[in-house]
Design a protein around this motif. Structure first.
Motif, short mmCIF file in Angstrom:
data_model
loop_
_atom_site.label_atom_id
_atom_site.label_comp_id
_atom_site.label_asym_id
_atom_site.label_seq_id
_atom_site.Cartn_x
_atom_site.Cartn_y
_atom_site.Cartn_z
N ILE A 93 -16.21 -10.14 -1.87
CA ILE A 93 -17.07 -9.39 -2.80
C ILE A 93 -18.41 -9.18 -2.11
O ILE A 93 -19.14 -10.14 -1.83
N VAL A 96 -21.61 -8.57 -2.64
CA VAL A 96 -22.52 -8.61 -3.79
C VAL A 96 -23.88 -7.99 -3.48
O VAL A 96 -24.18 -7.72 -2.32
N GLU A 97 -24.69 -7.81 -4.53
CA GLU A 97 -25.99 -7.16 -4.38
C GLU A 97 -27.13 -8.16 -4.22
O GLU A 97 -28.27 -7.76 -4.10
N SER A 98 -26.82 -9.46 -4.19
CA SER A 98 -27.86 -10.47 -3.99
C SER A 98 -27.20 -11.82 -3.77
O SER A 98 -26.02 -12.01 -4.09
N HIS A 140 -28.06 -14.44 -5.38
CA HIS A 140 -27.88 -15.03 -6.71
C HIS A 140 -26.49 -14.68 -7.24
O HIS A 140 -25.76 -15.54 -7.73
N SER A 141 -26.12 -13.41 -7.09
CA SER A 141 -24.79 -12.99 -7.53
C SER A 141 -23.70 -13.57 -6.62
O SER A 141 -22.58 -13.80 -7.08
N ALA A 199 -23.08 -16.87 -8.03
CA ALA A 199 -22.47 -16.71 -9.37
C ALA A 199 -21.00 -16.34 -9.23
O ALA A 199 -20.14 -16.88 -9.95
N ALA A 200 -20.69 -15.43 -8.31
CA ALA A 200 -19.31 -15.00 -8.12
C ALA A 200 -18.46 -16.14 -7.55
O ALA A 200 -17.30 -16.33 -7.95
N ILE A 205 -18.96 -19.30 -8.03
CA ILE A 205 -18.78 -20.26 -9.14
C ILE A 205 -17.62 -19.79 -10.02
O ILE A 205 -16.71 -20.56 -10.35
N ALA A 206 -17.65 -18.52 -10.42
CA ALA A 206 -16.61 -18.01 -11.31
C ALA A 206 -15.25 -18.02 -10.62
O ALA A 206 -14.23 -18.36 -11.24
N ALA A 207 -15.23 -17.68 -9.34
CA ALA A 207 -13.96 -17.67 -8.60
C ALA A 207 -13.41 -19.09 -8.48
O ALA A 207 -12.21 -19.33 -8.67
N GLU A 228 -31.03 -21.59 -8.84
CA GLU A 228 -30.49 -21.82 -10.18
C GLU A 228 -28.97 -22.03 -10.12
O GLU A 228 -28.42 -22.92 -10.79
N MET A 229 -28.33 -21.20 -9.30
CA MET A 229 -26.86 -21.24 -9.26
C MET A 229 -26.34 -22.42 -8.44
O MET A 229 -25.20 -22.84 -8.60
N TRP A 255 -26.06 -24.91 -10.90
CA TRP A 255 -24.92 -24.54 -11.76
C TRP A 255 -23.59 -24.93 -11.10
O TRP A 255 -22.67 -25.44 -11.75
#
Lengths: 301, 394
Positions: free
Chosen positions: B53, B55-57, B59-60, B63-64, B66-68, B89-90, B93
């Motif tokens: 992926i 991503v655009e940052s 941070h994302s 986040a991605a 983590i979700a994956a 932050e992530m 998380w």
């Protein structure tokens, strides 16, 4: 499209801890009816994240991942990538965020997901302010509204800028499907979800979700407020499929916006002059929408 | 044995490939970019079966990941400096979600003023996020550690994420010979990720919900315990690696010429290689000095540090970062560990190599001389400042 039957199966348990008359919970309930149980959902910090239940409770019968405020879309992309890596292709992946989490803090991640065309469904349930934190203005708060951070006061400090148009922003990403919907019109919402859910790419739904607590009206009026938003065209029902606009539901006769505004305490400070400005803006937006539908018709495939 | 020649960044990418990372989400940042480019090439050529992926940052990216990972996929990303800070932050998380994500971090100085060179402020600032931190000294160690880190992180007694550090440019862009182990051997060493819980439509669960005060503290205690338990797992995994592949990276702390040493320095990353040269030179002159290389900073290897304190009279701690307020983090943690030790040698902090400033062997020899003489004059010294040499700060 043939006659619609909204599936009876409930994928949201009763007993959530939302406010009486909450529009957002209806958005979740209808969405899941339209998608079925092979759905995974990710939710950022927002009302739904709380009302889904405090640990160890959970009001959904589908897998739920609570995520950080600004990461809903990126998280949905991550779930989809993991499913793709595992060869699982029969599961819907949903990002379900409020208006602040979508139009403000989450817009960067959402833009990234939409630009990449990740195969997810994004739902913005719009209650037009940061309601979970106590009614602070968001980019989706409409012109004229009182919130706790646009408190009117003695200087007329209400929201002075119009609502951010998320559907237009998403259309600009060249996604296959973007639409508005309202919890006052479940058939229209469910129909749209069923139409779009199997399209490849990012699908976006902007769901009008009245909030009695933040909008300052009595809880039993949620649907009535939604109906009036439609009848006044404050919140019109339309879809944009591959750039082609279609108004999915037109009011027989448009009602004056004052009918909508006067039921809500958040607009009670508005004088006649300001209401005229709002009426003018609503008229203009409605005409522009009709013009877009007319203009883009010829591009329909 | 035939060797490949590759940079630390290529070693990161090959480590992720050999570990069969299933989802990569990453965003480019100097000096990490060649990790992303190599992974993109490996995926595009079909050599690596992963969803990448773009991503655009950062941070994302996290986040991605983590979700994956929460969906049961092995997830990898890499970043540096401001990218890591944006993820902050992530990072919390990821650890709070108990997800065994592995991330390369190319240690780079933080701006302003802008700098792209080696410095540990980026990862030291993430010390408290609940991630294991490995600091590597060679491309070989980078490749091996990415694979080892998955094995440690995915252990059900651990289940916390891991960062694999490389020094900007000194390692990220320097070519070194690397033995790339056969995929089959890595597969034997690292089985597929088997999460105890994941997002699954056939067994729906809700993850990461709001937790009131009557449960939150236990969630945090469990992370603390996992971090403690990871010490043993890190050691065992490195030993298993040595048995299978014939090389160890020292577990948590790698010792060099510590036998009969009077004085030691504690250091990490590529300056450890320089330190070995300096120590050899000093030993040639009959000076009994040694090196304890911090391979792992989180969990902090306090037992190993206390053991070293038993063996030497004086320790110099070299920090390539500074925690404004009091000393470098390697120093304050070392000093903290030693307070409970029965023997407390002389300890002093040398802040060195900030923002990628070169650390030649003679500088480390100079520090070793000071350590041997148990030089007084403050706990913390900024070594090699341009204006007037070294300066004490307290």
């Amino acid at each position: 499209m043939g006659k619609l039957t909204i599936p009876q199966e409930e994928l949201m348990n009763s007993g959530h801890i939302g406010c009486l008359g909450c529009g957002g919970t209806l958005a979740m309930r209808y969405l899941l009816k339209a998608l079925g149980k092979r759905t995974m959902i990710t939710i950022p910090a927002c009302c739904i994240a709380i009302m889904s239940g405090i640990y160890p409770r959970n009001f959904l019968k589908v897998p739920l991942l609570d995520v950080a405020f600004e990461t809903t879309a990126a998280s949905a992309s991550g779930i989809r990538a993991a499913l793709d890596a595992k060869g699982i292709d029969d599961v819907y992946v949903v990002g379900f965020g409020g208006d602040g989490g979508t139009a403000d803090i989450g817009i960067q991640a959402l833009s990234g997901t939409a630009e990449r065309g990740d195969n997810i469904i994004y739902v913005m349930y719009d209650n037009e302010a940061y309601m979970n934190t106590g009614i602070q203005r968001s980019g989706a708060t409409p012109f004229g509204a009182w919130t706790t951070t646009t408190p009117v006061g003695t200087t007329g400090d209400f929201k002075k800028r119009p609502k951010k148009n998320m559907v237009e922003i998403m259309v600009a990403h060249d996604i296959p499907y973007a639409a508005t919907a309202s919890v006052a019109y479940p058939e229209d919402f469910v129909k749209k979800v069923m139409k779009a859910k199997d399209m490849d790419g990012t699908k976006f739904f902007h769901v009008f979700s009245p909030c009695p607590t933040g909008w300052r009206y009595s809880p039993e009026m949620t649907i009535q407020i939604g109906v009036l938003a439609f009848q006044t065209t404050v919140f019109p029902m339309y879809e944009v499929e591959n750039g082609v606009y279609r108004v999915t539901k037109k009011p027989a006769k448009r009602k004056p916006v004052a009918d909508y505004l006067k039921l809500q305490g958040r607009f009670k400070h508005l004088d006649d002059e300001t209401i005229k400005i709002i009426q003018k803006n609503v008229d203009r937006n409605w005409e522009m929408l009709l013009a877009k539908a007319e203009f883009t018709k010829k591009f329909a495939e | 044995m035939p060797m490949d020649v590759m940079t630390g960044n290529s070693a990161q990418a090959y480590g992720a490939k050999l570990a069969r990372a299933e989802v990569v989400a990453a965003y480019p940042i100097t000096p990490q970019t060649t990790v992303v480019e190599k992974l993109a090439d490996l995926v595009a050529s079909g050599e690596m079966k992963a969803q990448f992926i773009k991503v655009e940052s950062e941070h994302s990216a996290m986040a991605a990941c983590i979700a994956a990972s929460a969906t049961g996929a092995r997830a990898y990303t890499a970043t540096a400096a401001h990218g890591l800070a944006l993820m902050h932050e992530m990072l919390i998380w990821a650890a709070g979600s108990r997800l065994p994500i592995v991330m390369g971090n190319i240690n780079r100085a933080m701006a302003p003023p802008w700098s792209v060179w080696a410095d540990y402020q980026d990862s030291i600032a993430e010390r408290d996020t609940g991630w294991m931190q490995f600091y590597c000294q060679s491309s070989q160690e980078v490749l091996d550690t990415v694979i080892q880190a998955y094995k440690v992180a995915e252990n059900h007694d651990v289940l916390i994420p891991a960062m694999v550090m490389e020094d900007a440019f000194y390692l990220s862009h320097t070519f070194e010979p690397v033995d790339v182990p056969p995929q089959k051997d890595v597969d034997d060493f690292l089985p597929p990720y088997d999460p105890p819980v994941k997002l699954d439509v056939d067994n729906p669960v809700g993850l990461c919900a709001l937790v009131p005060p009557d449960h939150y503290m236990e969630f945090r205690f469990k992370i603390a315990k996992a971090m403690e338990d990871s010490r043993k797992v890190i050691q065992e995994v490195d030993e298993e690696w040595e048995k299978k592949f014939g090389r160890s990276h020292g577990g948590l702390v790698e010792r060099y010429r510590m036998e009969d040493a009077d004085a030691a320095i504690i250091a990490a990353g590529t300056m450890s290689s320089t330190a070995r040269v300096a120590i050899d030179n000093m030993r040639d002159k009959g000076k009994k000095v040694g090196l304890a290389r911090l391979r792992v900073f989180r969990p902090f290897p306090y037992e190993e540090i206390r053991q070293i304190a038993k063996e030497v009279d004086s320790i110099g701690v070299l920090d390539r970062s500074y925690t404004f307020g009091h000393g470098g983090a390697f120093y304050t943690e070392t000093a903290g560990a030693l307070y409970q030790a029965p023997e407390r040698p002389h300890v002093k902090n040398y802040v060195i190599g900030i923002g990628g400033r070169d650390i030649p062997p003679k500088d480390i020899e100079g520090i070793l001389e000071k350590v041997l003489t148990k030089e007084d004059g403050g706990e913390v010294e900024w070594f090699g400042l341009r204006t007037s040499g070294s300066r004490e700060v307290n």
